[in-house]
Design an enzyme around this catalytic site. Structure first.
Site, mmCIF file in Angstrom:
data_model
loop_
_atom_site.group_PDB
_atom_site.id
_atom_site.type_symbol
_atom_site.label_atom_id
_atom_site.label_comp_id
_atom_site.label_asym_id
_atom_site.label_seq_id
_atom_site.Cartn_x
_atom_site.Cartn_y
_atom_site.Cartn_z
ATOM 1 N N TYR A 181 2.161 11.640 15.329
ATOM 2 C CA TYR A 181 2.728 10.678 14.383
ATOM 3 C C TYR A 181 3.442 9.554 15.132
ATOM 4 O O TYR A 181 3.242 8.365 14.838
ATOM 5 C CB TYR A 181 3.698 11.385 13.451
ATOM 6 C CG TYR A 181 4.406 10.452 12.486
ATOM 7 C CD1 TYR A 181 3.773 9.999 11.342
ATOM 8 C CD2 TYR A 181 5.713 10.041 12.725
ATOM 9 C CE1 TYR A 181 4.423 9.147 10.454
ATOM 10 C CE2 TYR A 181 6.370 9.193 11.849
ATOM 11 C CZ TYR A 181 5.721 8.750 10.715
ATOM 12 O OH TYR A 181 6.369 7.906 9.851
ATOM 13 N N ILE B 246 9.320 5.047 0.151
ATOM 14 C CA ILE B 246 9.617 3.692 0.605
ATOM 15 C C ILE B 246 8.713 2.671 -0.069
ATOM 16 O O ILE B 246 9.163 1.586 -0.449
ATOM 17 C CB ILE B 246 9.487 3.618 2.141
ATOM 18 C CG1 ILE B 246 10.627 4.413 2.810
ATOM 19 C CG2 ILE B 246 9.492 2.171 2.629
ATOM 20 C CD1 ILE B 246 10.425 4.659 4.286
ATOM 21 N N GLY B 247 7.439 2.992 -0.234
ATOM 22 C CA GLY B 247 6.520 2.057 -0.877
ATOM 23 C C GLY B 247 6.912 1.770 -2.310
ATOM 24 O O GLY B 247 6.898 0.625 -2.760
ATOM 25 N N THR C 258 0.847 -1.193 0.000
ATOM 26 C CA THR C 258 0.000 0.000 0.000
ATOM 27 C C THR C 258 0.883 1.244 0.000
ATOM 28 O O THR C 258 1.998 1.243 0.511
ATOM 29 C CB THR C 258 -0.944 0.014 1.211
ATOM 30 O OG1 THR C 258 -0.190 0.081 2.425
ATOM 31 C CG2 THR C 258 -1.845 -1.221 1.214
ATOM 32 N N GLY C 259 0.353 2.319 -0.588
ATOM 33 C CA GLY C 259 1.138 3.541 -0.682
ATOM 34 C C GLY C 259 2.390 3.340 -1.507
ATOM 35 O O GLY C 259 3.482 3.740 -1.114
ATOM 36 N N GLY C 260 2.230 2.736 -2.678
ATOM 37 C CA GLY C 260 3.383 2.324 -3.466
ATOM 38 C C GLY C 260 3.793 3.282 -4.560
ATOM 39 O O GLY C 260 4.584 2.903 -5.434
ATOM 40 N N THR C 261 3.312 4.521 -4.528
ATOM 41 C CA THR C 261 3.602 5.427 -5.637
ATOM 42 C C THR C 261 4.862 6.254 -5.440
ATOM 43 O O THR C 261 5.437 6.751 -6.406
ATOM 44 C CB THR C 261 2.424 6.384 -5.891
ATOM 45 O OG1 THR C 261 2.155 7.134 -4.693
ATOM 46 C CG2 THR C 261 1.175 5.608 -6.301
#
Length: 242
Positions: A149, A18-19, A12-15
């Site tokens: 956070y 780190i993703g 997830t969040g691969g755009t």
């Protein structure tokens, strides 16, 4: 032989950041990878840049119908061997002035989104699979105005302890991968003097690169870590260790 040959992974969040680096490493290691992102343009660009056997699915992990749509897409290709719950966000806000909106935004994405990303993946996960949650050195190091956070990432660490016990009968390993300061879009937005202050807290004397975290993710995803579960692996240049 590639370490993830024939495996199916979800990141997830691969755009970006780190993703993106993790998805690229996984593809290079032979995996079929599904990535998510909230904006179609960036998602399409990431798929093209990664190349190989990668599929982009637009969605927001804090919205449960989007997660359902993600896993319906994955189901067409088979079971999941590796799940990387990476999607998250960070914002600075001092305690005296932080808002309910700030709190809800971070906990909805970083904690709620992570929890339901994993829960909804379980019916599709192969026994013996690997769950990797992206944490942060912020969970163990106090940083001014970064408390919300840090709290979300401490919650992520707690979830992995529970899931290590809950999923043991299925031999599903759950681990946290916690980066220190990494050269991501969030860090790149900081002023040079702020970066200098961050670097001064890192024993290795530099900011990390996304691919350095991705290499650790390959370890936790592969059989190289077959007897590793319930841990928090720091990739932080020593920041959280001294």
């Amino acid at each position: 032989m590639s370490k993830l040959q024939g495996k199916v992974a979800v990141v997830t969040g691969g755009t970006t950041g780190i993703g993106f680096a993790t998805a690229k490493r996984f593809v290079d290691e032979g995996a079929t990878v599904f990535i998510t992102g909230r904006r179609q343009k960036e998602l399409d660009e990431a798929v093209e840049a990664i190349g190989g056997d990668v599929v982009g699915v637009r969605g927001d992990v804090s919205k449960l119908p989007d997660l359902d749509r993600l896993y319906e897409t994955v189901k067409v290709r088979g079971k999941i061997d590796v799940l990387v719950a990476n999607a998250g966000t960070g914002e600075f806000a001092p305690l005296a002035s932080l808002t309910e909106e700030h709190f809800d935004k971070l906990f909805d994405l970083n904690v709620k989104g992570t929890l339901f990303t994993v829960q909804k993946a379980l019916p599709l996960m192969n026994d013996g699979g690997s769950i990797i949650l992206i944490g942060s050195v912020a969970s163990v190091k106090g940083t001014a105005s970064f408390g919300t956070y840090g709290a979300t990432k401490a919650a992520v660490r707690s979830l992995v302890r529970t899931w290590t016990v809950e999923l043991k009968d299925r031999r599903i390993r759950s681990n946290v991968l916690s980066p220190g300061p990494i050269r991501t879009p969030l860090v790149d937005l900081q002023q040079p003097e702020a970066i200098a202050r961050i670097v001064a807290t890192i024993p290795m004397g530099r900011i990390g690169e996304p691919d350095e975290v991705a290499k650790a993710a390959v370890f936790l995803a592969s059989d190289d870590s077959s007897f590793v579960t319930g841990i928090e692996l720091f990739v932080d240049g020593g920041r959280g260790q001294v």
